[in-house]
Scaffold this motif. Structure first.
Motif, short mmCIF file in Angstrom:
data_model
loop_
_atom_site.label_atom_id
_atom_site.label_comp_id
_atom_site.label_asym_id
_atom_site.label_seq_id
_atom_site.Cartn_x
_atom_site.Cartn_y
_atom_site.Cartn_z
N GLY A 179 5.40 -54.29 9.46
CA GLY A 179 5.67 -53.02 9.96
C GLY A 179 4.49 -52.71 11.04
O GLY A 179 3.85 -53.32 11.72
N ARG A 180 4.44 -51.90 11.63
CA ARG A 180 3.31 -51.19 12.82
C ARG A 180 2.58 -50.74 12.15
O ARG A 180 2.32 -49.96 11.64
N VAL A 181 1.22 -50.93 12.05
CA VAL A 181 -0.43 -50.60 11.81
C VAL A 181 -1.10 -49.74 13.14
O VAL A 181 -1.34 -50.33 14.13
N THR A 182 -1.74 -48.46 12.42
CA THR A 182 -2.50 -48.11 13.04
C THR A 182 -3.60 -47.81 12.42
O THR A 182 -4.15 -47.80 10.98
N TRP A 183 -4.47 -48.48 12.96
CA TRP A 183 -6.04 -48.33 12.11
C TRP A 183 -7.12 -47.17 12.39
O TRP A 183 -7.58 -47.09 13.67
N LYS A 184 -7.89 -46.67 11.44
CA LYS A 184 -8.96 -45.74 12.03
C LYS A 184 -9.85 -45.53 10.83
O LYS A 184 -9.76 -47.05 10.11
N THR A 185 -10.98 -45.73 11.34
CA THR A 185 -12.13 -45.53 10.27
C THR A 185 -12.77 -44.03 10.61
O THR A 185 -12.49 -43.31 10.77
N SER A 186 -13.46 -43.64 9.47
CA SER A 186 -14.30 -41.74 9.66
C SER A 186 -15.04 -41.54 9.73
O SER A 186 -15.87 -40.45 10.05
N ASP A 187 -15.89 -42.85 10.28
CA ASP A 187 -17.54 -42.87 10.87
C ASP A 187 -17.83 -44.54 11.40
O ASP A 187 -18.08 -45.55 11.01
N LYS A 188 -17.68 -43.57 12.91
CA LYS A 188 -17.45 -45.48 14.07
C LYS A 188 -19.43 -45.35 13.63
O LYS A 188 -19.60 -46.44 13.82
N LYS A 189 -20.45 -44.57 13.33
CA LYS A 189 -21.70 -45.40 13.18
C LYS A 189 -22.05 -45.90 12.27
O LYS A 189 -22.72 -47.00 12.18
N VAL A 190 -21.05 -45.59 11.14
CA VAL A 190 -21.06 -46.62 9.56
C VAL A 190 -20.24 -47.79 9.82
O VAL A 190 -20.80 -48.61 9.89
#
Length: 446
Positions: free
Chosen positions: A72-83
């Protein structure tokens, strides 16, 4: 005109394909046809749902599918770029804290959202212990050395302590070090942080079985110039170090060598101490009395003494040399004949022959002996009395039969009394008679 039409159709065909090509470049994985997902019901999962990372470390997350050949097509995200940040599933730890990494997976028309909780820790880089060696005794329970962690603000400060030889040392439930046997053991502190190859630090414990008791005689009598060997029993028998240190409180009285041999120097008292060399503080002591020993016991009195029963006489002796203990013990060989007091006064009790001995008490066992003869108070015994008449012209006379019971004296004369009584038993006259002895015959005296 015909060529122009063909080129135009080719250009239109190329333009109609460009959106698909663009999507393929921006997506991390090729999208499967929607109808394939609807037909197969493919489910996507992440390779892990939780992750712990050390700061500045990276770990890969992957998407797994329930059927092979489907992606499938995956999109990655983070809730806190400082961590934590994420790039194509590669999670990089940036700072201490927690963040949620989200993967949105599109399979056909369906979008599945997957998450992973990431915890970023500041790891311990090194451990330094306050001690590298410890020397302890069996039975000791002590605190573990203090540990210094670097950096000091590390996220996980807990340590796991282990022993390489639990026959020697163990870690107690309350986190102390207990010595259970003699020998050596390596005690290691390991960081409890959840990473591979955590930092460690170690120290070595040398355990000994200390001396618990020393047994030795408590008193010793010694003459000036004499030697005596003190014997010390060290307990327990399996003590690691059984060596002893010897010492004296007064070397002008007595000295002692490394083996416990005592030598008398001068009259007096000294305390000999035997101490365990293992540092346990266990010791034993012996009080040594050094004397100038008697060399002779003499007396100015005659050695053969005659006493009559009931008579007392004091005996004296001289102990030499003058510095020797003058005390003697008096003893009668036959207390029914002669008794003797502590000061040497003897009393004649009954007739007989015995001896009285004065013995030194300093251990030299020297003595002086007095021979004693006890005589009866009256050495003449009257065996019988007779009345005789020599001739018809002479008056009747009284004759006695005396016996000398003395074994040491010759009685030359003695007196006796004759009383005349009347018929009523009253004494009418009393005469003093004297007899003399010549040789073995006793005759009337003048």
């Amino acid at each position: 005109m015909k060529k122009t039409l063909i080129l135009s159709l080719a250009l239109c065909a190329a333009l109609s394909l460009s959106p698909a090509v663009l999507a393929e470049q921006t997506a991390e994985e090729i999208t499967a046809p929607a109808e394939a997902a609807e037909e197969t019901g493919v489910k996507a999962t992440l390779s892990r749902t939780t992750m712990t990372l050390a700061r500045n470390k990276t770990k890969q997350l992957t998407v797994n599918y329930s059927e092979e050949g489907v992606t499938g097509r995956v999109t990655w995200k983070t809730s806190d770029k400082k961590v934590a940040t994420v790039n194509k599933g590669a999670v990089s730890a940036r700072g201490v804290g927690t963040a949620t990494i989200t993967a949105e997976v599109q399979i056909g028309d369906e979008v599945q959202t997957l998450t992973c909780e990431v915890t970023v820790l500041l790891p311990v880089s090194s451990i330094t212990l306050s001690q590298r060696k410890m020397e302890l005794s069996v039975g000791d329970v002590v605190d573990l050395p203090t540990a210094q962690l670097k950096p000091s603000n590390a996220s996980v400060t807990e340590l796991v302590w282990t022993s390489s030889n639990e026959k020697v040392a163990v870690i107690t439930e309350d986190g102390r070090l207990s010595i259970v046997g003699d020998g050596t053991a390596k005690i290691t502190a390991t960081s409890a942080q959840p990473f591979s190859n955590p930092p460690k630090a170690s120290f070595t414990v040398t355990a000994v079985r200390n001396v618990s008791e020393i047994q030795m005689v408590e008193e010793l009598l010694l003459a000036v110039g004499d030697d005596a060997q003190l014997k010390a029993t060290v307990l327990p028998e399996d003590a690691t170090d059984r060596s002893l240190n010897w010492g004296t409180s007064d070397d002008s009285v007595a000295t002692v060598d490394r083996a416990g041999k005592v030598h008398g120097i001068g009259a007096g008292t000294a305390v000999i101490t035997c101490r365990a060399a293992d540092g346990s503080g266990v010791k034993a002591q012996c009080t040594v009395t050094v004397r100038v020993m008697a060399e002779s016991v003499t007396s100015t009195l005659e050695d053969s003494i005659v006493l009559s029963a009931g008579i007392s006489r004091k005996l004296t002796v001289t102990v030499m040399p003058l510095k020797a203990d003058p005390t003697v013990e008096w003893k009668s060989a036959d207390p029914t004949v002669v008794s003797v007091a502590e000061d040497g006064t003897m009393t004649a009790l009954s007739a007989g022959i015995t001896h009285v001995t004065a013995t030194t008490v300093d251990g030299s066992n020297l003595s002086h002996v007095f021979s004693v003869v006890v005589e009866p108070a009256n050495p003449i015994v009257i065996l019988g009395i007779s009345r005789e008449k020599k001739s018809t012209d002479e008056a009747e006379c009284l004759y006695i039969q005396p016996k000398n019971v003395s074994s040491t004296r010759t009685v030359k004369s003695f007196r006796f009394y004759v009383s005349l009584e009347d018929i009523g038993g009253n004494v009418s006259e009393r005469y003093v008679c004297e007899w003399s002895r010549e040789g073995n015959t006793i005759k009337p005296g003048k």
